[in-house]
Design a protein around this motif. Sequence first.
Motif, PDB file in Angstrom:
ATOM      1  N   LYS A  17       0.850  -1.186   0.000  1.00 60.52           N
ATOM      2  CA  LYS A  17       0.000   0.000   0.000  1.00 60.52           C
ATOM      3  C   LYS A  17       0.890   1.242   0.000  1.00 60.52           C
ATOM      4  O   LYS A  17       2.055   1.193   0.439  1.00 60.52           O
ATOM      5  N   PRO A  18       0.380   2.372  -0.491  1.00 60.09           N
ATOM      6  CA  PRO A  18       1.183   3.599  -0.512  1.00 60.09           C
ATOM      7  C   PRO A  18       1.655   3.972   0.887  1.00 60.09           C
ATOM      8  O   PRO A  18       0.884   3.929   1.851  1.00 60.09           O
ATOM      9  N   HIS A  19       2.932   4.308   0.979  1.00 56.23           N
ATOM     10  CA  HIS A  19       3.507   4.689   2.275  1.00 56.23           C
ATOM     11  C   HIS A  19       3.791   6.193   2.318  1.00 56.23           C
ATOM     12  O   HIS A  19       3.404   6.888   3.220  1.00 56.23           O
ATOM     13  N   ARG A  20       4.479   6.648   1.352  1.00 57.57           N
ATOM     14  CA  ARG A  20       4.691   8.080   1.170  1.00 57.57           C
ATOM     15  C   ARG A  20       4.894   8.300  -0.320  1.00 57.57           C
ATOM     16  O   ARG A  20       4.839   7.363  -1.097  1.00 57.57           O
ATOM     17  N   THR A  21       5.065   9.513  -0.721  1.00 56.78           N
ATOM     18  CA  THR A  21       5.134   9.825  -2.149  1.00 56.78           C
ATOM     19  C   THR A  21       6.162   8.956  -2.858  1.00 56.78           C
ATOM     20  O   THR A  21       7.338   8.942  -2.506  1.00 56.78           O
ATOM     21  N   GLY A  22       5.682   8.193  -3.830  1.00 52.54           N
ATOM     22  CA  GLY A  22       6.580   7.398  -4.661  1.00 52.54           C
ATOM     23  C   GLY A  22       7.024   6.078  -4.074  1.00 52.54           C
ATOM     24  O   GLY A  22       7.840   5.388  -4.669  1.00 52.54           O
ATOM     25  N   MET A  23       6.490   5.681  -2.904  1.00 54.47           N
ATOM     26  CA  MET A  23       6.937   4.442  -2.270  1.00 54.47           C
ATOM     27  C   MET A  23       5.743   3.562  -1.906  1.00 54.47           C
ATOM     28  O   MET A  23       4.625   4.040  -1.685  1.00 54.47           O
ATOM     29  N   LEU A  24       6.009   2.251  -1.855  1.00 46.90           N
ATOM     30  CA  LEU A  24       5.030   1.259  -1.417  1.00 46.90           C
ATOM     31  C   LEU A  24       5.573   0.526  -0.199  1.00 46.90           C
ATOM     32  O   LEU A  24       6.760   0.212  -0.123  1.00 46.90           O
ATOM     33  N   LEU A  25       4.674   0.234   0.755  1.00 49.95           N
ATOM     34  CA  LEU A  25       5.031  -0.522   1.947  1.00 49.95           C
ATOM     35  C   LEU A  25       4.455  -1.927   1.836  1.00 49.95           C
ATOM     36  O   LEU A  25       3.247  -2.098   1.621  1.00 49.95           O
ATOM     37  N   ALA A  26       5.317  -2.954   1.961  1.00 47.58           N
ATOM     38  CA  ALA A  26       4.852  -4.343   1.996  1.00 47.58           C
ATOM     39  C   ALA A  26       4.322  -4.608   3.399  1.00 47.58           C
ATOM     40  O   ALA A  26       5.007  -5.150   4.255  1.00 47.58           O
ATOM     41  N   PHE A  98      11.199  -2.499   4.277  1.00 47.49           N
ATOM     42  CA  PHE A  98       9.972  -3.072   3.720  1.00 47.49           C
ATOM     43  C   PHE A  98       9.367  -2.184   2.633  1.00 47.49           C
ATOM     44  O   PHE A  98       8.202  -2.328   2.292  1.00 47.49           O
ATOM     45  N   LEU A  99      10.174  -1.275   2.088  1.00 46.25           N
ATOM     46  CA  LEU A  99       9.686  -0.354   1.073  1.00 46.25           C
ATOM     47  C   LEU A  99      10.230  -0.705  -0.298  1.00 46.25           C
ATOM     48  O   LEU A  99      11.320  -1.285  -0.423  1.00 46.25           O
ATOM     49  N   CYS A 100       9.488  -0.334  -1.315  1.00 48.30           N
ATOM     50  CA  CYS A 100       9.990  -0.393  -2.685  1.00 48.30           C
ATOM     51  C   CYS A 100       9.355   0.763  -3.451  1.00 48.30           C
ATOM     52  O   CYS A 100       8.293   1.263  -3.064  1.00 48.30           O
ATOM     53  N   PRO A 101       9.994   1.219  -4.513  1.00 45.77           N
ATOM     54  CA  PRO A 101       9.428   2.345  -5.281  1.00 45.77           C
ATOM     55  C   PRO A 101       8.140   1.943  -5.991  1.00 45.77           C
ATOM     56  O   PRO A 101       7.958   0.788  -6.377  1.00 45.77           O
ATOM     57  N   VAL A 102       7.252   2.904  -6.161  1.00 47.38           N
ATOM     58  CA  VAL A 102       6.078   2.687  -7.009  1.00 47.38           C
ATOM     59  C   VAL A 102       6.571   2.604  -8.452  1.00 47.38           C
ATOM     60  O   VAL A 102       7.195   3.548  -8.938  1.00 47.38           O
ATOM     61  N   PRO A 103       6.314   1.502  -9.144  1.00 50.17           N
ATOM     62  CA  PRO A 103       6.849   1.377 -10.501  1.00 50.17           C
ATOM     63  C   PRO A 103       6.010   2.135 -11.519  1.00 50.17           C
ATOM     64  O   PRO A 103       4.790   2.223 -11.396  1.00 50.17           O
ATOM     65  N   GLU A 104       6.670   2.680 -12.510  1.00 54.65           N
ATOM     66  CA  GLU A 104       5.952   3.104 -13.699  1.00 54.65           C
ATOM     67  C   GLU A 104       5.509   1.842 -14.444  1.00 54.65           C
ATOM     68  O   GLU A 104       6.048   0.747 -14.215  1.00 54.65           O
ATOM     69  N   PHE A 105       4.507   1.995 -15.292  1.00 53.14           N
ATOM     70  CA  PHE A 105       4.016   0.812 -15.991  1.00 53.14           C
ATOM     71  C   PHE A 105       5.144   0.144 -16.776  1.00 53.14           C
ATOM     72  O   PHE A 105       5.852   0.793 -17.544  1.00 53.14           O
ATOM     73  N   GLY A 106       5.323  -1.156 -16.545  1.00 55.48           N
ATOM     74  CA  GLY A 106       6.356  -1.915 -17.244  1.00 55.48           C
ATOM     75  C   GLY A 106       7.674  -2.007 -16.492  1.00 55.48           C
ATOM     76  O   GLY A 106       8.518  -2.816 -16.834  1.00 55.48           O
TER      77      GLY A 106
END
Length: 336
Positions: A17-26, A98-106
């Motif tokens: 789920k979104p954690h902060r701008t541009g990042m996802l939290l597992a 536990f974070l990863c960047p929000v990917p652009e499509f592809g």
Amino acid sequence: MYLFDDRSWRMQVIDLKPHRTGMLLAHHNSRWQFSNEQARSSWKFDAQETTTVSADGQVEVRSEFAGPRGASTAPLHDGTSGPSSVPVRRFSAPVEDFLCPVPEFGEWQVFAPFLAQQGHVPATTVVLSDVSVAEGSGPLRATGIEQLFSPGACDTPDGPAVVEPVDAGLLRITSGQLAVSDPGLVGETPRTVAVPPGEFPVTLSLLRTKRGADVAAAKVTCLDIPPREWEMALLPDEDLGLLGEGQFYGVGVDTGTAAFLDATRTVIEDQLDEDLFIPLDSRFTVELPSTEPEPNLIAFRAGRGDGAYPVWIGRTDDGQVGCVVVDFQLHSAGGE
């Protein structure tokens, strides 16, 4: 995100789920171990590890193991019992782990670290090939909606039937928002469609079989123009891209009844039994009137009773809402 091993067994599910701008939290991660294919197909895991991570780095790890011989070992979310012990570890950790960047499509390579946890090794090259998509795959399609309101004989899974359109009165819209809802759930978030204020005819599609008659669909006609295309009525947070084959977002029915109404219309719950539900025992439709120019409510039986049903918006060539239809899925064109 679902992860599979080299046998194509689903071994891990990660909810991000979104954690902060541009990042996802597992924030939720479940992993399983199975002894063999039979155990996996019946979801009898040897072990399940579930990791939950909060936004401030508080970690909880639950380890569930198969119970004694003969005991159920299904995951807790299946609603069954089974684990003989559920050890829990709680600790703090840097949330960055536990974070990863929000990917652009592809740009799916951002998920490679999660794949590495399963022992996968990234390929040096990947070849993508176009494949044909079978007609009808993906979310539910609005096929045969017009035929739902065409009088005459048709075939259904229960045998021959006759479609009979029935006038259910005029719906008065004052706010510019037409709502489709279970009348007993009017206070909850409705499924709405923007339409111009006015009075619009409501038509029921009765399906008569040897067992009796049921409401197969209901329609509000805003423009006397045949729709050029159909779209599913969605809530703001619903995404068609998340639906699997034949799936849909729809209006929830919990009283065996659905209704068209203005989004601002309210109901008095204590009067629903006397004014609406009891009359519907012997009728297909009931109007809850109001003093003009206030909006009314037109309710009708849901053909299959409680459940969820798709709501379709029929649009004209210039994109205007021509009609709104709720389909109770008793039959479709060609008896499909």
